[in-house]
Design an enzyme around this catalytic site. Sequence first.
Site, mmCIF file in Angstrom:
data_model
loop_
_atom_site.group_PDB
_atom_site.id
_atom_site.type_symbol
_atom_site.label_atom_id
_atom_site.label_comp_id
_atom_site.label_asym_id
_atom_site.label_seq_id
_atom_site.Cartn_x
_atom_site.Cartn_y
_atom_site.Cartn_z
ATOM 1 N N ASP A 50 -1.583 8.070 -8.186
ATOM 2 C CA ASP A 50 -2.255 7.775 -7.172
ATOM 3 C C ASP A 50 -2.477 8.813 -6.244
ATOM 4 O OD1 ASP A 50 -2.613 5.051 -8.062
ATOM 5 O OD2 ASP A 50 -0.807 4.245 -7.260
ATOM 6 N N TYR A 78 10.110 7.424 -12.070
ATOM 7 C CA TYR A 78 9.868 7.777 -10.987
ATOM 8 C C TYR A 78 11.009 7.748 -9.641
ATOM 9 C CZ TYR A 78 5.356 6.853 -12.913
ATOM 10 O OH TYR A 78 4.059 6.724 -13.588
ATOM 11 N N ASP A 92 0.489 0.021 -1.164
ATOM 12 C CA ASP A 92 0.927 1.466 -0.773
ATOM 13 C C ASP A 92 0.688 1.993 0.686
ATOM 14 O OD1 ASP A 92 -1.631 2.217 -0.967
ATOM 15 O OD2 ASP A 92 -1.149 2.969 -3.254
ATOM 16 N N ARG A 183 3.715 0.311 -7.681
ATOM 17 C CA ARG A 183 3.336 -0.473 -6.866
ATOM 18 C C ARG A 183 3.683 -1.883 -6.663
ATOM 19 N NH1 ARG A 183 -2.450 0.024 -6.070
ATOM 20 N NH2 ARG A 183 -2.462 1.143 -8.186
#
Length: 317
Positions: A50, A78, A92, A183
């Site tokens: 993203d 992550y 987000d 997310r």
Amino acid sequence: MASRPPKRIRVPLNGVLLLDKPVGFSSNDALIKAKGLLNAQKAGHTGTLDPFATGVLPLCFGEATKFAQDLLDADKTYETLIHLGVSTTTGDTEGEILERKDVNVSREQIDAVLAQFRGPIKQVPPMYSALKRDGKPLYEYARAGITLEREARDVSIHTLEFLAYEAPFLRLRVACSKGTYIRVLGEDIGNALGCGAHLQELRRVQVGHLTLDGCVTLEQLTATEPGQRSALLAPVDSLLLTFPEVLLSETLAKRFLQGQRLTLMKEGVALPAQAGRVRVYLQPVDNVSARQLLGTAQLHDYGVLAPERLIATAALV
């Protein structure tokens, strides 16, 4: 009439640029920028990040694009900062705020909730995603105010590690299967804690076996002299290092590059103990020179080697 500027001649490059993608760039934007700086003919990325996210984005050039699918299918890791108590339209920082709630959760509550999300889980893809419905990405429907039903998908959270908590911010490290939306994971954790959440930060630290070590930034690429930029590319086989190797003589290599299946049991070729996918090289005559990657293959029972993806630029004298 003004003359047109000469058409830019692109260079055939083969290799992998391990990019540390910056905030504000889509994966495609980063690819276009890097491709332009390298003046490369053919390029592709190995899965989207993203725009608000940063971290490992392997960019494949030339022959390396043949092996990009392996990283699309690879596990990812992550580090993320979750803002508890605030829900947004996108999950987000890029979305509009939907709701605010007080945050009053303990470390014990966090640990209990995190345990619910480890292992195989079901996850509903977000509307703000590139998944397509009737040929159109879901985010286009979302921007038009349309919400579509989405089926939950099976994903796996291999590890979900607590790093820090200073209300309302929760920092986690997540190792997960392909297709996992961090997310959505952040939102689901916030909902399970009763306060909602969105991602404040997201940084991808590993794709398959590739990590931030060795990554370069667009600033570093830009600052490098144009004639030296290709030296920042890792070799094509950097994508394939998790697969066993098979070394072929020149005679066998020529047959392999012609797409022939080879029976290697009687050829004196050292073979991996198990069948499966392998990377194939030309055996240097002096055992000192750099090995030439020929492609990948499937190694079957009885030492049968079936060519899979071949390097078009492989040349044997």
